[in-house]
Design a protein around this motif. Sequence first.
Motif, PDB file in Angstrom:
ATOM      1  N   GLU A   1      11.225   3.415   3.135  1.00  0.00           N
ATOM      2  CA  GLU A   1      10.430   2.564   4.017  1.00  0.00           C
ATOM      3  C   GLU A   1       9.827   3.388   5.154  1.00  0.00           C
ATOM      4  OE1 GLU A   1      10.987  -1.315   6.973  1.00  0.00           O
ATOM      5  OE2 GLU A   1      12.495  -0.877   5.435  1.00  0.00           O
ATOM      6  N   GLN A   2      10.614   4.288   5.722  1.00  0.00           N
ATOM      7  CA  GLN A   2      10.120   5.152   6.797  1.00  0.00           C
ATOM      8  C   GLN A   2       9.073   6.136   6.270  1.00  0.00           C
ATOM      9  OE1 GLN A   2      13.274   4.379   6.168  1.00  0.00           O
ATOM     10  NE2 GLN A   2      14.408   3.976   8.055  1.00  0.00           N
ATOM     11  N   GLN A   3       9.236   6.572   5.012  1.00  0.00           N
ATOM     12  CA  GLN A   3       8.233   7.451   4.415  1.00  0.00           C
ATOM     13  C   GLN A   3       6.871   6.769   4.362  1.00  0.00           C
ATOM     14  OE1 GLN A   3       8.859   9.624   0.771  1.00  0.00           O
ATOM     15  NE2 GLN A   3      11.083   9.748   1.090  1.00  0.00           N
ATOM     16  N   PHE A   4       6.871   5.515   3.933  1.00  0.00           N
ATOM     17  CA  PHE A   4       5.605   4.783   3.860  1.00  0.00           C
ATOM     18  C   PHE A   4       4.988   4.613   5.245  1.00  0.00           C
ATOM     19  CE2 PHE A   4       6.810   3.559  -0.453  1.00  0.00           C
ATOM     20  CZ  PHE A   4       5.575   3.509  -1.080  1.00  0.00           C
ATOM     21  N   MET A   5       5.809   4.321   6.234  1.00  0.00           N
ATOM     22  CA  MET A   5       5.302   4.179   7.589  1.00  0.00           C
ATOM     23  C   MET A   5       4.692   5.484   8.080  1.00  0.00           C
ATOM     24  SD  MET A   5       6.060   5.011  10.994  1.00  0.00           S
ATOM     25  CE  MET A   5       7.854   5.233  11.132  1.00  0.00           C
ATOM     26  N   ALA A   6       5.407   6.601   7.864  1.00  0.00           N
ATOM     27  CA  ALA A   6       4.914   7.903   8.305  1.00  0.00           C
ATOM     28  C   ALA A   6       3.636   8.283   7.562  1.00  0.00           C
ATOM     29  CB  ALA A   6       5.986   8.961   8.090  1.00  0.00           C
ATOM     30  N   PHE A   7       3.591   7.988   6.278  1.00  0.00           N
ATOM     31  CA  PHE A   7       2.425   8.305   5.460  1.00  0.00           C
ATOM     32  C   PHE A   7       1.194   7.549   5.965  1.00  0.00           C
ATOM     33  CE2 PHE A   7       0.564   8.014   0.893  1.00  0.00           C
ATOM     34  CZ  PHE A   7      -0.246   9.105   1.124  1.00  0.00           C
ATOM     35  N   GLU A   8       1.327   6.241   6.130  1.00  0.00           N
ATOM     36  CA  GLU A   8       0.188   5.448   6.597  1.00  0.00           C
ATOM     37  C   GLU A   8      -0.256   5.890   7.987  1.00  0.00           C
ATOM     38  OE1 GLU A   8      -1.089   0.844   7.695  1.00  0.00           O
ATOM     39  OE2 GLU A   8       0.575   1.207   6.297  1.00  0.00           O
ATOM     40  N   THR A   9       0.695   6.121   8.867  1.00  0.00           N
ATOM     41  CA  THR A   9       0.357   6.553  10.226  1.00  0.00           C
ATOM     42  C   THR A   9      -0.467   7.829  10.204  1.00  0.00           C
ATOM     43  OG1 THR A   9       2.352   5.542  11.165  1.00  0.00           O
ATOM     44  CG2 THR A   9       1.323   7.320  12.430  1.00  0.00           C
ATOM     45  N   GLN A  10      -0.040   8.791   9.402  1.00  0.00           N
ATOM     46  CA  GLN A  10      -0.737  10.076   9.358  1.00  0.00           C
ATOM     47  C   GLN A  10      -2.073   9.992   8.628  1.00  0.00           C
ATOM     48  OE1 GLN A  10       2.375  13.584   9.283  1.00  0.00           O
ATOM     49  NE2 GLN A  10       3.198  11.866   8.091  1.00  0.00           N
ATOM     50  N   LEU A  11      -2.184   9.126   7.646  1.00  0.00           N
ATOM     51  CA  LEU A  11      -3.486   8.893   7.011  1.00  0.00           C
ATOM     52  C   LEU A  11      -4.484   8.352   8.036  1.00  0.00           C
ATOM     53  CD1 LEU A  11      -2.441   7.228   3.628  1.00  0.00           C
ATOM     54  CD2 LEU A  11      -3.461   9.498   3.906  1.00  0.00           C
TER      55      LEU A  11
END
Length: 268
Positions: free
Chosen positions: A107-117
């Motif tokens: 879940e945190q991976q998805f959050m970090a991924f979207e944030t950085q995109l």
Amino acid sequence: MLLIDTHAHIYDPQFEGERDAMLDRATAQQISQIWMPNCARETIPGMMALADQYPERCLPMMGLHPAYVTETVEDELAAVEDHLNRNAFMAVGEIGLDFYWDMTYVEQQFMAFETQLRWAAGQRLPVSMHTRSGHDRNAFAEAADLIEHLALPGLTGIFHCFVGTLDEARRAIDMGFKLGIGGVATFKNGGLDTVLPHIGLDHIVLETDAPYLAPVPYRGKRNEPAYLRLIAQRVADLNQIHIDDVARHTTANALSLLPVLYANLLPE
């Protein structure tokens, strides 16, 4: 003939004590640039030291690698954002999804991924994306789903270490991304022999992912940018063309991703 290694962790401790020699070997193989993806806060100092020492050869990215996402994700992202706002980087990376080792912080991976995109799109920087599948989940597909859902204007970059199917390759290309082709292309059962001849040279860039994923005949040993020529030759063989054609196309593809601030690095 000039080649660009679009993904290499040359700040890694495995190169300690011989980085100059490693870079000399790369130069001897006509590797003109090495793009360095960041992993986490701990890798920033070493990466930036190389970028400062070799500003025209070793180009830094800034990002949080999904395999480094833990309960400290907020602090890690804050550090990434701070550096992106204070310094010049050629891309946001290495970012993405990793389902191979541990699913604890997905879940945190998805959050970090979207944030950085979103940061990349906002700063008009390309992204370098890591998508490693595992636990019966396809990281490429889930990353592509998110990118298509977000539909961020102008977002582009590289699917690093692409090892997917022809359909996945075409999906990435349709989204406006390049495919990062590395040592797996030289593996007997790597699978890219059924993909690369069908997608054209305009859609790929070359990478080593050093010190990982060394190409044949160095498979299982420490990888380094000088081995990029072996990957270029394998791509040439699969397409039944000369290695100079591979170099010309993949170098142009890589340079097309560089943001305006790096325009002075374009060859005459």
